[in-house]
Motif scaffolding. Structure first.
Motif, PDB file in Angstrom:
ATOM      1  N   LYS A 105       0.847  -1.034   0.023  1.00  0.00           N
ATOM      2  CA  LYS A 105      -0.066  -0.077   0.039  1.00  0.00           C
ATOM      3  C   LYS A 105       0.996   1.188  -0.189  1.00  0.00           C
ATOM      4  O   LYS A 105       1.703   1.544   0.900  1.00  0.00           O
ATOM      5  CB  LYS A 105      -0.969   0.054   1.207  1.00  0.00           C
ATOM      6  CG  LYS A 105      -1.881   1.055   1.299  1.00  0.00           C
ATOM      7  CD  LYS A 105      -3.044   1.085   2.327  1.00  0.00           C
ATOM      8  CE  LYS A 105      -3.901   2.353   2.391  1.00  0.00           C
ATOM      9  NZ  LYS A 105      -4.839   2.280   3.460  1.00  0.00           N
ATOM     10  N   ALA A 106       0.999   1.833  -1.064  1.00  0.00           N
ATOM     11  CA  ALA A 106       1.722   3.116  -1.323  1.00  0.00           C
ATOM     12  C   ALA A 106       1.480   4.124  -0.056  1.00  0.00           C
ATOM     13  O   ALA A 106       0.293   4.527   0.029  1.00  0.00           O
ATOM     14  CB  ALA A 106       1.432   3.926  -2.749  1.00  0.00           C
ATOM     15  N   LEU A 107       2.644   4.788   0.405  1.00  0.00           N
ATOM     16  CA  LEU A 107       2.740   5.578   1.454  1.00  0.00           C
ATOM     17  C   LEU A 107       3.301   6.790   0.873  1.00  0.00           C
ATOM     18  O   LEU A 107       4.518   6.862   0.618  1.00  0.00           O
ATOM     19  CB  LEU A 107       3.246   4.959   2.790  1.00  0.00           C
ATOM     20  CG  LEU A 107       3.448   6.333   3.863  1.00  0.00           C
ATOM     21  CD1 LEU A 107       2.219   6.507   4.523  1.00  0.00           C
ATOM     22  CD2 LEU A 107       4.604   5.560   4.846  1.00  0.00           C
ATOM     23  N   ILE A 108       2.432   7.939   0.664  1.00  0.00           N
ATOM     24  CA  ILE A 108       2.816   9.300   0.001  1.00  0.00           C
ATOM     25  C   ILE A 108       3.449   9.943   1.215  1.00  0.00           C
ATOM     26  O   ILE A 108       2.671  10.499   1.991  1.00  0.00           O
ATOM     27  CB  ILE A 108       2.017   9.739  -0.798  1.00  0.00           C
ATOM     28  CG1 ILE A 108       1.487   8.897  -1.771  1.00  0.00           C
ATOM     29  CG2 ILE A 108       2.301  11.180  -1.279  1.00  0.00           C
ATOM     30  CD1 ILE A 108       0.121   9.374  -2.647  1.00  0.00           C
ATOM     31  N   MET A 109       4.654  10.526   1.179  1.00  0.00           N
ATOM     32  CA  MET A 109       5.154  11.348   2.107  1.00  0.00           C
ATOM     33  C   MET A 109       5.326  12.550   1.551  1.00  0.00           C
ATOM     34  O   MET A 109       6.076  12.967   0.441  1.00  0.00           O
ATOM     35  CB  MET A 109       6.697  10.738   2.452  1.00  0.00           C
ATOM     36  CG  MET A 109       6.683   9.305   3.257  1.00  0.00           C
ATOM     37  SD  MET A 109       5.681   9.220   4.809  1.00  0.00           S
ATOM     38  CE  MET A 109       7.000  10.068   5.738  1.00  0.00           C
TER      39      MET A 109
END
Length: 398
Positions: A381-385
């Motif tokens: 699950k992509a974690l956008i920082m």
């Protein structure tokens, strides 16, 4: 007989005061006393009424009138008055101003000595001029000169139809050392004016070569600045053109400005690059270095894309640790060690931006470093920082 007087008795009480007597006469005035100190200044009184306007002064003397006269040949002594100026349209001389009666000072040439001029004076000071050369070589205006055309000028022709080969040099000689030479052609037009500049033969079937700065649009090594098309210009390439190169390798740093100057207030500047292709054609636009080294592309305005924007690099895998330092837009993070700090890559470290972390392990983020909130990674699950340069913090999407 009277006896001896006895002792004095005790004094009796004071009697009642009698009525006041009549006032006596005023005595003589005593001497004047010493003058006392000066008192404080009183408040200023109101302004008085304005006085009547004075009489009008006498009229001044009448000023002199200066006339500009024209004629053929030198002026006679009786011509004109004191202060007048005289143009000799045959000898190209100007006389005056006239200082004494019946006499003019020597005439002064008002055109260069290399010119042959023929004038046709009109009602207003407008002249028709021809500049002719019958020799094999003629120099026109060897010194700095400004030529101003009349308001009604519609055609200005420099050079005729030669019967043999002709070389025309405009500002042919190089400038002196450290001196800048600027040649403006068709510049400074008024609003809504159009300037067309034609170079080369307009006759069908006639061909020639137009060379700008040698075989290319070129800036020599001695120059640190080169401006091409400072005014609105359309550059149309030939049908067979396959490569157009603007600038080449440089031994030192180089700044290239394309339409660098801002528009005036309230105006919109539109730059079209690679647009207008025919149906089925493809336009590839490459910006930046194609070498392994990376640079920075700064966009100062909003960006609108009608197509997809790719990252241009495959996403690498990085093991989780207390501090990670990603260098690509997308990166896979493996392992299960908690991450407390993320080193912001340039230019995100300067202006902010986003990177995407794709977890392949069960790691967490902590707030002991530069991450704003704690989170638990979810595999795949992509974690956008999102990084804010002002607070120097990363803000996770979950």
């Amino acid at each position: 007989p009277t006896g001896v007087q006895g002792p004095t008795g005790v004094q009796g009480p004071t009697g009642v005061q009698g009525p006041t007597g009549v006032a006596g006469a005023t005595g003589v005035q005593g001497p004047t006393g010493v003058t006392g100190a000066t008192g404080a200044t009183g408040v200023q009184g109101p302004t008085g009424v304005t006085g009547a306007t004075g009489p009008t002064g006498s009229a001044g003397t009448t000023g002199s009138v200066v006339n500009i006269l024209t004629g053929t040949g030198a002026p006679g002594g009786a011509t004109g008055g004191i202060g007048d100026i005289y143009f000799d349209t045959a000898g190209t001389l100007i006389y005056g101003p006239k200082l004494v009666a019946n006499s003019w000072p020597a005439g002064v040439a008002y055109l260069g000595t290399n010119l042959t001029a023929v004038y046709a004076p009109l009602a207003s000071p407008t002249f028709t001029t021809s500049i002719n050369s019958s020799s094999a070589s003629t120099t026109l205006y060897a010194t700095p000169t400004t030529i101003t055309e009349g308001a009604a000028l519609t055609t200005f022709t420099l050079g005729g139809t030669p019967t043999s080969a002709l070389t025309a040099n405009f500002f042919g000689n190089a400038t002196a050392n450290t001196v800048t030479k600027t040649i403006n052609i068709g510049t400074a037009g008024l609003s809504s004016s159009i300037t067309n500049i034609n170079i080369g033969s307009a006759v069908a079937g006639a061909t020639g070569t137009t060379i700008l700065g040698g075989t290319a649009l070129d800036s020599s090594a001695a120059s640190s600045s080169f401006t091409l098309f400072a005014t609105p210009t359309t550059l149309t390439e030939g049908a067979a053109l396959t490569t157009y190169t603007l600038g080449t390798q440089t031994a030192a740093g180089l700044t290239g400005n394309i339409f660098a100057q801002a528009t005036v207030s309230g105006q919109t500047k539109t730059l079209n690059i690679g647009t207008g292709g025919a149906s089925g054609s493809i336009t590839n636009i490459n910006i930046g270095s194609s070498a392994s080294t990376s640079g920075t592309i700064t966009l100062n305005d909003n960006v609108v894309s009608t197509g997809l924007i790719g990252t241009g690099a495959a996403a690498p895998t990085m093991a989780s640790t207390a501090t990670i330092a990603p260098t690509t837009q997308i990166v896979f993070i493996s392992g299960n060690i908690s991450i407390s700090s993320i080193t912001a890559p340039s230019p995100i470290s300067l202006a902010g931006g986003q990177i995407t972390l794709i977890p392949t392990g069960a790691w967490k983020t902590l707030t002991s470093g530069n991450i704003a909130i704690a989170s638990t990674a979810v595999v795949s699950k992509a974690l956008i920082m999102t990084y804010d340069a002002f607070t120097a913090k990363w803000y996770p999407s979950y």
